[in-house]
Design an enzyme around this catalytic site. Structure first.
Site, PDB file in Angstrom:
ATOM      1  N   HIS A   1      -5.941 -37.293   3.452  1.00  0.00           N
ATOM      2  CA  HIS A   1      -6.103 -38.247   2.247  1.00  0.00           C
ATOM      3  C   HIS A   1      -6.959 -37.890   1.355  1.00  0.00           C
ATOM      4  CE1 HIS A   1      -6.908 -42.186   0.581  1.00  0.00           C
ATOM      5  NE2 HIS A   1      -5.922 -42.503   0.684  1.00  0.00           N
TER       6      HIS A   1
ATOM      7  N   SER B   1      16.652 -41.492  -9.503  1.00  0.00           N
ATOM      8  CA  SER B   1      15.349 -40.964  -9.509  1.00  0.00           C
ATOM      9  C   SER B   1      15.065 -40.747  -7.995  1.00  0.00           C
ATOM     10  CB  SER B   1      14.490 -41.715 -10.292  1.00  0.00           C
ATOM     11  OG  SER B   1      13.099 -41.264 -10.267  1.00  0.00           O
TER      12      SER B   1
ATOM     13  N   ARG C   1       5.357 -48.418 -12.299  1.00  0.00           N
ATOM     14  CA  ARG C   1       5.491 -49.352 -11.117  1.00  0.00           C
ATOM     15  C   ARG C   1       4.700 -50.589 -11.852  1.00  0.00           C
ATOM     16  NH1 ARG C   1       2.805 -44.396  -9.621  1.00  0.00           N
ATOM     17  NH2 ARG C   1       3.794 -43.573  -7.387  1.00  0.00           N
TER      18      ARG C   1
ATOM     19  N   GLY D   1      -8.300  -6.706   3.848  1.00  0.00           N
ATOM     20  CA  GLY D   1      -9.185  -7.011   4.853  1.00  0.00           C
ATOM     21  C   GLY D   1      -8.759  -7.756   6.115  1.00  0.00           C
TER      22      GLY D   1
ATOM     23  N   LYS E   1       1.084  -1.119  -0.077  1.00  0.00           N
ATOM     24  CA  LYS E   1      -0.073   0.093  -0.018  1.00  0.00           C
ATOM     25  C   LYS E   1       0.814   1.342   0.082  1.00  0.00           C
ATOM     26  CE  LYS E   1      -3.882  -0.493   2.485  1.00  0.00           C
ATOM     27  NZ  LYS E   1      -4.500  -0.899   3.787  1.00  0.00           N
TER      28      LYS E   1
ATOM     29  N   GLY F   1      13.045 -40.527  -5.149  1.00  0.00           N
ATOM     30  CA  GLY F   1      11.484 -40.689  -4.582  1.00  0.00           C
ATOM     31  C   GLY F   1      10.892 -39.817  -3.624  1.00  0.00           C
TER      32      GLY F   1
ATOM     33  N   ARG G   1      -3.125  -1.365  -6.489  1.00  0.00           N
ATOM     34  CA  ARG G   1      -2.314  -2.496  -6.543  1.00  0.00           C
ATOM     35  C   ARG G   1      -2.404  -3.121  -7.775  1.00  0.00           C
ATOM     36  NH1 ARG G   1      -5.295  -4.418  -1.530  1.00  0.00           N
ATOM     37  NH2 ARG G   1      -7.384  -4.820  -2.468  1.00  0.00           N
TER      38      ARG G   1
ATOM     39  N   TYR H   1      15.117 -34.033 -15.223  1.00  0.00           N
ATOM     40  CA  TYR H   1      13.945 -33.939 -15.548  1.00  0.00           C
ATOM     41  C   TYR H   1      12.896 -34.359 -14.120  1.00  0.00           C
ATOM     42  CZ  TYR H   1      13.903 -38.999 -14.770  1.00  0.00           C
ATOM     43  OH  TYR H   1      14.091 -40.504 -14.206  1.00  0.00           O
TER      44      TYR H   1
ATOM     45  N   ARG I   1      -3.285   3.221   8.345  1.00  0.00           N
ATOM     46  CA  ARG I   1      -3.461   2.062   7.763  1.00  0.00           C
ATOM     47  C   ARG I   1      -2.679   0.845   7.576  1.00  0.00           C
ATOM     48  NH1 ARG I   1      -4.712   4.691   2.031  1.00  0.00           N
ATOM     49  NH2 ARG I   1      -5.906   2.949   1.593  1.00  0.00           N
TER      50      ARG I   1
ATOM     51  N   ASN J   1       8.432 -38.906  -2.044  1.00  0.00           N
ATOM     52  CA  ASN J   1       7.489 -39.547  -0.966  1.00  0.00           C
ATOM     53  C   ASN J   1       8.072 -40.240  -0.071  1.00  0.00           C
ATOM     54  OD1 ASN J   1       5.804 -38.298  -2.913  1.00  0.00           O
ATOM     55  ND2 ASN J   1       4.991 -40.250  -3.457  1.00  0.00           N
ATOM     56  N   ASP J   2       8.752 -41.193  -0.315  1.00  0.00           N
ATOM     57  CA  ASP J   2       9.565 -42.023   0.863  1.00  0.00           C
ATOM     58  C   ASP J   2      10.772 -41.310   1.647  1.00  0.00           C
ATOM     59  OD1 ASP J   2       8.421 -44.325   1.521  1.00  0.00           O
ATOM     60  OD2 ASP J   2       8.762 -45.219  -0.741  1.00  0.00           O
TER      61      ASP J   2
ATOM     62  N   GLU K   1      15.526 -42.657  -2.209  1.00  0.00           N
ATOM     63  CA  GLU K   1      14.741 -42.378  -1.324  1.00  0.00           C
ATOM     64  C   GLU K   1      14.730 -42.766   0.107  1.00  0.00           C
ATOM     65  OE1 GLU K   1      11.246 -44.972  -2.752  1.00  0.00           O
ATOM     66  OE2 GLU K   1      12.486 -46.386  -3.207  1.00  0.00           O
TER      67      GLU K   1
ATOM     68  N   CYS L   1      10.706 -38.766  -9.273  1.00  0.00           N
ATOM     69  CA  CYS L   1       9.266 -39.303  -9.586  1.00  0.00           C
ATOM     70  C   CYS L   1       8.484 -39.357  -8.715  1.00  0.00           C
ATOM     71  CB  CYS L   1       9.683 -40.913 -10.033  1.00  0.00           C
ATOM     72  SG  CYS L   1      10.275 -41.736  -8.901  1.00  0.00           S
TER      73      CYS L   1
ATOM     74  N   MET M   1      -5.972  -7.144   7.997  1.00  0.00           N
ATOM     75  CA  MET M   1      -5.173  -6.556   9.264  1.00  0.00           C
ATOM     76  C   MET M   1      -6.246  -5.039   9.419  1.00  0.00           C
ATOM     77  SD  MET M   1      -1.376  -7.068   8.785  1.00  0.00           S
ATOM     78  CE  MET M   1      -1.575  -6.375   7.038  1.00  0.00           C
TER      79      MET M   1
HETATM   80  P1  ADP Z   1      -7.917  -2.199   3.461  1.00  0.00           P
HETATM   81  O1  ADP Z   1      -6.276  -2.784   3.219  1.00  0.00           O
HETATM   82  O2  ADP Z   1      -8.653  -3.121   4.206  1.00  0.00           O
HETATM   83  O3  ADP Z   1      -8.501  -1.933   2.231  1.00  0.00           O
HETATM   84  P2  ADP Z   1      -7.183   0.581   3.986  1.00  0.00           P
HETATM   85  O4  ADP Z   1      -6.044   1.138   4.523  1.00  0.00           O
HETATM   86  O5  ADP Z   1      -7.196   0.562   2.420  1.00  0.00           O
HETATM   87  O6  ADP Z   1      -7.550  -0.990   4.265  1.00  0.00           O
HETATM   88  O7  ADP Z   1      -8.433   1.529   4.331  1.00  0.00           O
HETATM   89  C1  ADP Z   1      -9.981   1.154   4.424  1.00  0.00           C
HETATM   90  C2  ADP Z   1     -10.833   1.997   3.785  1.00  0.00           C
HETATM   91  O8  ADP Z   1     -10.715   3.434   4.232  1.00  0.00           O
HETATM   92  C3  ADP Z   1     -10.529   2.075   2.292  1.00  0.00           C
HETATM   93  O9  ADP Z   1     -12.054   2.078   1.839  1.00  0.00           O
HETATM   94  C4  ADP Z   1      -9.786   3.224   2.280  1.00  0.00           C
HETATM   95  O10 ADP Z   1     -10.055   3.791   0.719  1.00  0.00           O
HETATM   96  C5  ADP Z   1     -10.213   4.218   2.996  1.00  0.00           C
HETATM   97  N1  ADP Z   1      -9.313   5.128   3.557  1.00  0.00           N
HETATM   98  C6  ADP Z   1      -8.267   4.906   3.939  1.00  0.00           C
HETATM   99  N2  ADP Z   1      -7.526   6.295   4.265  1.00  0.00           N
HETATM  100  C7  ADP Z   1      -8.324   7.417   3.870  1.00  0.00           C
HETATM  101  C8  ADP Z   1      -8.139   8.515   3.785  1.00  0.00           C
HETATM  102  N3  ADP Z   1      -7.059   9.322   4.292  1.00  0.00           N
HETATM  103  N4  ADP Z   1      -9.412   9.293   3.463  1.00  0.00           N
HETATM  104  C9  ADP Z   1     -10.310   8.635   3.175  1.00  0.00           C
HETATM  105  N5  ADP Z   1     -10.592   7.258   3.164  1.00  0.00           N
HETATM  106  C10 ADP Z   1      -9.507   6.609   3.381  1.00  0.00           C
HETATM  107 MG    MG Z   2       9.401 -45.758  -2.794  1.00  0.00          MG
HETATM  108 MG    MG Z   3      -7.672  -0.593   0.949  1.00  0.00          MG
END
Ligand code: ADP
Ligand code: MG
Ligand code: MG
Length: 909
Positions: free
Chosen positions: A458, A788, A582, A103, A25, A790, A338, A876, A94, A792-793, A769, A856, A105
């Site tokens: 499994h 080769s 095998r 979302g 970010k 192996g 991003r 290979y 942020r 898994n083993d 192996e 293998c 953190m």
């Molecule tokens: P996330 O990584 O969960 O998207 P963000 O840090 O991007 O969290 O922020 C959460 C929301 O708040 C986003 O919609 C973002 O655009 C908005 N936001 C963050 N900083 C600002 C800011 N300085 N002014 C207005 N909106 C903001």
């Molecule tokens: Mg074997």
């Molecule tokens: Mg965001």
């Protein structure tokens, strides 16, 4: 000691390549700011500061002052102070790590508001409602994120106010309502958190920064990292950004946008917009958003500017960009961008489109897709992808373990699965969990559904290997195999024979039949057709990129295939030989009795008689596969079963004999057999008389197999073919074991040459192996034409645990405890098992520079492991036919990724 580290960067100091330090970010905010795009001013606290905080529980020395300095500069630039009473500067705090964790953190908006500055904000904006709305949002986010108050408590209070007013939307609340809510929230915080909401702006800021640091280790974030295989020790950066307001009335709003459709990859305008809203409102679903295209009608100037900026970003990043923006009273602000996440389909399409446009080269296109994305494209799927399955509503959700869409009648045991499938029914095998005994049923079923077990259970592992749809761990289902039915949470009851649909890409389970379509991509590989101009764009994209991988890769790919049919299929998927044939299955079914006789024979004649029956059968088996793989290497592994698989079960047999005796019956044969089975019974069959050990202990067994291979070779030569069989000895731990088999094989080759006049001298090599084999690889290479691995083993023996036991009992706790990042049976454990592989490669080559080296184990089809094998210098990889396209792609990616790393970064991700 003076502080020499720099922990805070202004946007002007950053750029998009500083993700590790500034988080994605922060790095991209800097990049946008430096491109001259409208980004509110701010600064970024580095991930390094976070790591220091997490290590010590305290801000690193100097950080406080550095923040103060940057805050002052920001205040000067904005012409007002943080929380200033008559005209407050507000900021957001942020999170933002190197890898995007949407979302996962925390972020706190409107830092700087207080009982005094709320009035200043109202006066400046000329809008009371706006100021109180912003303040209540701050209390809500701060209370939850920083002070740890249950977020539902705030929602409940908000709902109560709405209810009291008969309001349906937060927009219906006026300044007085919101002001009341602020008082309520403050009370709630004091009560639930045991402390007052801090009125001092700098205190708010510092507490929020600490909370964001700490959110790196929140439950959600940890779980997400585990699933996405993001390392746990990176930490998050923290961005302090001047607030802009989307909640300033109808001419304001906030939205998200993509420069292309992240589902299909098509260029266009995609996104959502919400008027008079702030931050999270768009994704939180509190009100209905409008499609981004509607913004053109609402605010044409901002819309045009946004499109222009989207163009700038795409050209600059040369990729799909994902954007957050806010419009404050008609002015557009960029808050985030991003390189956007996308579906597998979009990944291939976009990479090929950009390569076609000349924006990126084919190496770059290859770097931008992954083997797991390709794997996803190869499974059949529900027609109505992504939105669920059409009109049907899921009755339960489990772990999406192996993608694809399966429809069939529910069955609850493997015998029924096999029987019904045999009668032409499509079935879904439903179990609490599966084990190797269920294999036949899994093979027969369209899909597998279990109520227990994770991504490496499994069921999941086997299903992925077979390319079969699987949802596992659907814990809400109560599976009752005795009554042959399961119940879902809503009380829905599904009995044997009822049709269900299982979506292995989403984990959804439906009652009834959801329509499916076969994967066009798998068809393309299977048919080996070259798409023509008007062919589906997705197929053309896959073709372009996989063909480029084929041109670029150094490693060859072979298949694990046991029959002529498997071999033919493998060829269509691009196999350049068989890396593991095998022979165990050739001794089961009708032939098992001969093996039983062989193992139990106590005279040479008895043994010879059994071997004489097996020889022509084996010759035939081998000749068929060599014909199918004509001109290509076929590595045939000599018999490697745990012995007990070929013998009657000890308990069954004991019971049979006991019952016969009780009845006074004569059961001499069974009694003799029981004696032999008792004698050969092993405590740990997997560590017992297997592989080369069996070959050394049962005279004539390996010689018979080698002879069958040699004679099949002669047969093929006489038929005008070009057979390239290789003899592979399993489970060697010492060079002497191999040497004995090798001498025996040499004698057989000489005899067959003499008898037939056709010169046969086939390569003889070994599997690596066992740790001891790897550790003594230099010696073993004296007797081996090839190794080769192996894996898994080798994984089981290096760790000293068995795969079945790991998955049955302690896989999840080991993941939770961070011992495993991922199952070592899925992705090669580079630090341990991988070192043994590398050691053996080095020592093997030192002894015998032209030694051929391959793998293998099923790791040969795992994306990350394939790249590891490339880096380790293998010639290979060999894997199941269905995984070959993935292996081809990743072998090519290994080359271009290494190239890019050598050139110093570039666009690698
Ligand atoms: P996330 O990584 O969960 O998207 P963000 O840090 O991007 O969290 O922020 C959460 C929301 O708040 C986003 O919609 C973002 O655009 C908005 N936001 C963050 N900083 C600002 C800011 N300085 N002014 C207005 N909106 C903001
Ligand atoms: Mg074997
Ligand atoms: Mg965001």
């Amino acid at each position: 000691m003076p502080n020499t580290r720099k922990f805070v960067y202004t946007f002007a100091e950053g750029n998009k390549d500083l993700k590790d330090l500034l988080g994605g970010k922060g790095a991209n905010l800097a990049e946008m700011a430096n491109l001259g795009l409208p980004v509110p001013p701010g600064f970024t606290i580095t991930t390094e500061a976070c790591r220091a905080f997490l290590a010590t529980g305290d801000e690193p020395r100097g950080l406080r002052d550095e923040i103060a300095e940057h805050l002052r500069a920001l205040e000067v630039r904005m012409g007002r102070r943080l929380g200033q009473a008559d005209d407050p500067l507000l900021v957001s705090v942020r999170s933002g790590a190197a890898f995007s964790m949407p979302g996962m953190m925390d972020t706190v908006l409107n830092i700087g508001l207080s009982d005094t500055s709320v009035a200043g904000l109202a006066a400046q904006a000329g809008d009371d409602r706006f100021a109180w709305d912003s303040y209540r949002r701050l209390l809500q986010m701060f209370g939850k994120t920083v002070l740890g108050v249950d977020g539902d408590l705030f929602e409940e209070r908000l709902e109560a106010v709405k209810r009291a007013k008969g309001a349906t939307s937060d927009l219906d609340l006026d300044a007085a309502d919101l002001r009341g809510l602020v008082a309520t929230y403050k009370g709630l915080i004091a009560e639930a958190a045991g402390q007052e909401f801090p009125q001092d702006p700098r205190t708010q800021l510092d507490m929020a920064v600490r909370a964001v640091f700490a959110s790196w280790n929140g439950d959600r974030a940890r779980l997400y990292r585990r699933q996405e295989r993001i390392p746990d020790d990176l930490g998050t950066a923290v961005n302090i950004v001047a607030m802009v307001f989307g909640n300033l009335g109808a001419d304001s709003g906030t939205g998200v946008a993509f420069t292309r459709d992240p589902a299909s990859g098509k260029p266009g305008v995609y996104g959502d917009y919400l008027a008079n809203a702030q931050g999270e409102d768009v994704v939180a679903g509190i009100r209905n958003t409008v499609p981004l295209a509607d913004l053109e009608r609402l605010d044409k100037r901002s819309y045009d500017r946004l499109l222009e900026i989207m163009g700038v970003l795409e050209d600059h990043y040369r990729d799909l960009c994902d954007i957050e923006f806010t419009i404050e009273r008609g002015t557009l602000w960029m808050l985030q961008t991003r390189v956007g996440k996308r579906t597998a389909e979009a990944a291939f399409r976009i990479a090929a489109q950009l390569a076609e446009q000349g924006l990126i080269d084919d190496d770059e296109a290859l770097r931008r897709v992954t083997g797991s994305q390709l794997a996803q494209l190869m499974f059949p799927r529900f027609a109505d992808d992504g939105t669920g399955a059409g009109r049907l509503r899921p009755i339960a959700r489990g772990i999406a373990a192996s993608p694809g869409a399966a429809v069939g009648k529910a069955v609850f045991d493997q015998a029924t699965a096999v029987e019904w499938a045999h009668n032409g029914e499509r079935v879904i095998l439903v179990r609490r969990e599966t084990n190797p005994d269920d294999l036949a049923g899994m093979v027969a079923a369209e899909g597998i559904l279990t109520s227990r077990g994770g991504k490496t259970s499994h069921a999941a592992v086997v299903a992925r290997g077979m390319g079969k749809t699987c949802v596992c761990g659907a814990e809400a289902l109560h599976v009752d195999t005795t009554r042959r039915r399961f119940t879902a949470p809503d009380g829905v009851e599904v009995s044997e024979g009822d049709v269900i649909s299982v979506d292995g890409s989403t984990g959804c389970v439906y009652l009834g039949e959801a329509p499916v379509v076969p994967s066009a991509v798998a068809d393309y590989f299977e048919e080996r057709t070259t798409p023509h101009d008007d062919a589906d764009e997705l197929i053309a994209a896959v073709h372009r990129i996989v063909s480029h991988a084929d041109r670029r890769r150094r490693m060859r790919v072979r298949a694990n295939a046991d029959t002529a049919d498997d071999a033919a299929r493998a060829l269509r998927f691009g196999a350049q030989g068989i890396g593991l044939l095998r022979t165990e299955h050739m001794f089961l079914g009708d032939r098992r009795k001969y093996v039983e006789r062989l193992v139990l024979a106590d005279t040479d004649d008895g043994r010879a008689a059994a071997l004489d029956v097996l020889l022509p059968l084996q010759r035939q088996d081998f000749a068929e596969v060599l014909a199918a793989m004509d001109g290509l290497p076929v590595t045939i592994r000599l018999l490697d079963p745990p012995l007990h698989e070929f013998l009657p079960d000890l308990t069954d047999l004991s019971v049979r004999v006991a019952l016969a005796e009780a009845r006074g019956d004569e059961a001499a044969d069974d009694a003799a057999l029981l004696g032999a089975v008792r004698r050969l019974h092993e405590q740990n069959p997997m560590l017992g008389l297997r592989g080369v050990r069996l070959g050394l202990v049962i005279p004539g067994l390996f010689a018979m197999q080698v002879r069958a291979i040699a004679e099949a070779t002669v047969e093929r030569v006489r038929a005008g073919g070009m057979p390239h069989a290789e003899v592979m000895v399993p489970l060697v731990g010492d060079v002497r074991e191999l040497q004995i088999v090798r001498d025996e094989a040499a004698a057989v080759f000489a005899a067959v040459t003499r008898e037939t006049g056709v010169d046969v001298d086939l390569p003889v090599g070994t599997m690596i192996e066992l740790p001891r084999a790897a550790l003594t690889a230099g010696r073993i290479a004296e007797a081996a034409d090839f190794f080769s691995f192996g894996t898994n083993d080798l994984t089981q023996t290096t760790w000293g645990f068995s795969r079945d036991d790991v998955e049955a009992s302690f896989f999840t706790p080991y993941l939770d405890a961070g011992v495993f990042r991922v199952s070592p049976f899925e992705t090669l454990d580079g630090d341990g098992v991988g070192r043994l592989v590398a050691l053996a490669v080095g020592e093997g080559r030192a002894t015998r520079p032209d030694i051929s080296l391959g793998v293998c184990g099923e790791h040969g089809g795992d994306p990350e492991s394939v790249r590891f094998f490339h880096d380790t210098g293998l010639d290979y990889v060999s894997c199941s036919p269905f995984r070959l396209p993935v292996a081809r792609l990743e072998a090519g990616r290994a080359v271009v990724l290494a190239d890019a790393a050598q050139r110093g970064g570039g666009d690698t991700r």
